[in-house]
Design an enzyme around this catalytic site. Sequence first.
Site, mmCIF file in Angstrom:
data_model
loop_
_atom_site.group_PDB
_atom_site.id
_atom_site.type_symbol
_atom_site.label_atom_id
_atom_site.label_comp_id
_atom_site.label_asym_id
_atom_site.label_seq_id
_atom_site.Cartn_x
_atom_site.Cartn_y
_atom_site.Cartn_z
ATOM 1 N N TYR A 168 0.826 -1.206 0.000
ATOM 2 C CA TYR A 168 0.000 0.000 0.000
ATOM 3 C C TYR A 168 0.865 1.262 0.000
ATOM 4 C CZ TYR A 168 -4.560 -2.189 0.711
ATOM 5 O OH TYR A 168 -5.732 -2.883 0.551
ATOM 6 N N LYS A 178 3.047 -15.150 3.168
ATOM 7 C CA LYS A 178 3.506 -16.143 2.211
ATOM 8 C C LYS A 178 5.031 -16.209 2.265
ATOM 9 C CE LYS A 178 1.740 -17.328 -1.699
ATOM 10 N NZ LYS A 178 1.307 -18.744 -1.678
ATOM 11 N N ASP A 238 -2.820 -18.224 1.410
ATOM 12 C CA ASP A 238 -3.758 -18.950 0.539
ATOM 13 C C ASP A 238 -4.450 -20.074 1.307
ATOM 14 O OD1 ASP A 238 -1.288 -20.185 0.707
ATOM 15 O OD2 ASP A 238 -1.192 -20.801 -1.399
ATOM 16 N N ASP A 290 -6.517 -7.274 4.046
ATOM 17 C CA ASP A 290 -7.616 -6.667 3.285
ATOM 18 C C ASP A 290 -8.487 -7.756 2.655
ATOM 19 O OD1 ASP A 290 -9.107 -4.632 1.901
ATOM 20 O OD2 ASP A 290 -7.950 -5.099 0.098
ATOM 21 N N ASP A 325 -12.462 -9.257 3.879
ATOM 22 C CA ASP A 325 -13.680 -9.288 3.048
ATOM 23 C C ASP A 325 -14.268 -10.700 3.053
ATOM 24 O OD1 ASP A 325 -13.472 -6.608 2.201
ATOM 25 O OD2 ASP A 325 -14.143 -7.129 0.187
HETATM 26 C C1 IPM Z 1 -10.738 -1.338 2.813
HETATM 27 C C2 IPM Z 1 -10.691 -0.861 1.379
HETATM 28 C C3 IPM Z 1 -9.478 0.042 1.195
HETATM 29 C C4 IPM Z 1 -8.218 -0.806 1.384
HETATM 30 C C5 IPM Z 1 -9.415 0.808 -0.126
HETATM 31 C C6 IPM Z 1 -10.706 1.502 -0.448
HETATM 32 C C7 IPM Z 1 -8.277 1.794 -0.104
HETATM 33 O O1 IPM Z 1 -10.695 -1.940 0.506
HETATM 34 O O2 IPM Z 1 -10.842 -0.499 3.724
HETATM 35 O O3 IPM Z 1 -10.692 -2.544 3.032
HETATM 36 O O4 IPM Z 1 -7.781 -1.497 0.446
HETATM 37 O O5 IPM Z 1 -7.679 -0.765 2.475
HETATM 38 MN MN MN Z 2 -10.959 -3.873 1.502
#
Ligand code: IPM
Ligand code: MN
Length: 351
Positions: free
Chosen positions: A137, A188, A221, A245, A249
């Site tokens: 990042y 990894k 993974d 990240d 999700d």
């Molecule tokens: C999150 C989002 C952000 C990230 C993006 C929008 C910069 O996906 O907060 O998870 O990748 O951190």
């Molecule tokens: Mn995200």
Amino acid sequence: MHQTLLLLPGDGIGPEVVAEVRRVAEILVPDLKFENGLVGGASLDQHSVPLTDATLELARRADAVLLGAVGGPKWINVARDKRPEAGLLALRKGLDVFANLRPAYCFPALVDASSLKRDIIEGLDLMIVRELTGDVYFGEPRGIDTDANGYRRGYDTAVYTHPEIERVTRVAFDIARGRKGRVCSVEKSNVMESGLFWRQEVTLTHAEFGAGVDLSHMYADACAMELVRAPKQFDVILAGNLFGDILSDEAAMLTGSIGMLPSASLGAPGTPGLYEPVHGSAPDIAGQGIANPCAAILSLEMALRWSLDREKAADALYAAVGKALDKGARTRDLGGTLSTREMGDAILAAF
Ligand code: IPM
Ligand code: MN
Ligand code: NAD
């Protein structure tokens, strides 16, 4: 002295869900002072940058910051440093909130909203601790240019330093001590030098500061696979910025909807925390008033707990969300028909 909560609604469904946060907060913590600011596309449109110095200063002086979401198709072709997402990254970096806490828990009423079987999900309660201010990042060099052979190329740098890993690892250990005492560190190391270094540093930090914590390691993974196979094996998952990240999700979806999960981003003690739902600006449903406000409202719950020292109010809010769900309150992402406002009403009615 009143505590200050800075609201940064942002873009898309951000303002819709943050409006519900404000309604809940005004009733739950009447002495809280609110400030408002722009971030993301909303700031870009007004000030030509996705985060102004003045807004960052407001954030630094607040007791906590609650952000809705940033981004959207309108700004997809803007230069990278001007994009809404760059404003969010600048805010995280500017506040030095290096430890991103992303819980994944399933309210009993929502067990059947998950795409996984009931017995895999019921009672799920895990915490992802994601490093938030390093890795690809922010690593340099990065760019799109031409290599020595004349080929166009794009590249990023995955890099972690000793202090970056140590400080977030210590947060993960502290959190695990208040839970089941287990940390699974994810990288990894089989293919990445930064991953190998991560594993070495986490192991050293465990020897020095990990008393009472059971540490294990897993490739990212494999972790992605284990999260859907048997998610209840995890207590705390510790990951770098990019893997954290992605895995968060995935973990969010275990619980039925990404519209349910909050996050807290913490820096050094005494500095303001940044609270955001895990979801984005949801351009596909923005403006319709149908977004689920629970993730944002539960981000307020985390702010009350982690920055504002109001454990009782946090407990009451968590209970009210659970009760509203028990009574059948559901937005569309959860298979119901309630609008954003009606879901807010249902939570308020449950106090
Ligand atoms: C999150 C989002 C952000 C990230 C993006 C929008 C910069 O996906 O907060 O998870 O990748 O951190
Ligand atoms: Mn995200
Ligand atoms: P997203 O989370 O915005 O949406 C993914 C899907 O989930 C969509 O179908 C959306 O409708 C649904 N969804 C998300 N939140 C919901 C809610 N509260 N209630 C009901 N449904 C919900 O992710 P995306 O589509 O990949 O990204 C859209 C934009 O948001 C992009 O510009 C991205 O960069 C940005 N983004 C911002 C953040 C943030 O501000 N923290 C996080 C992730 C993505």
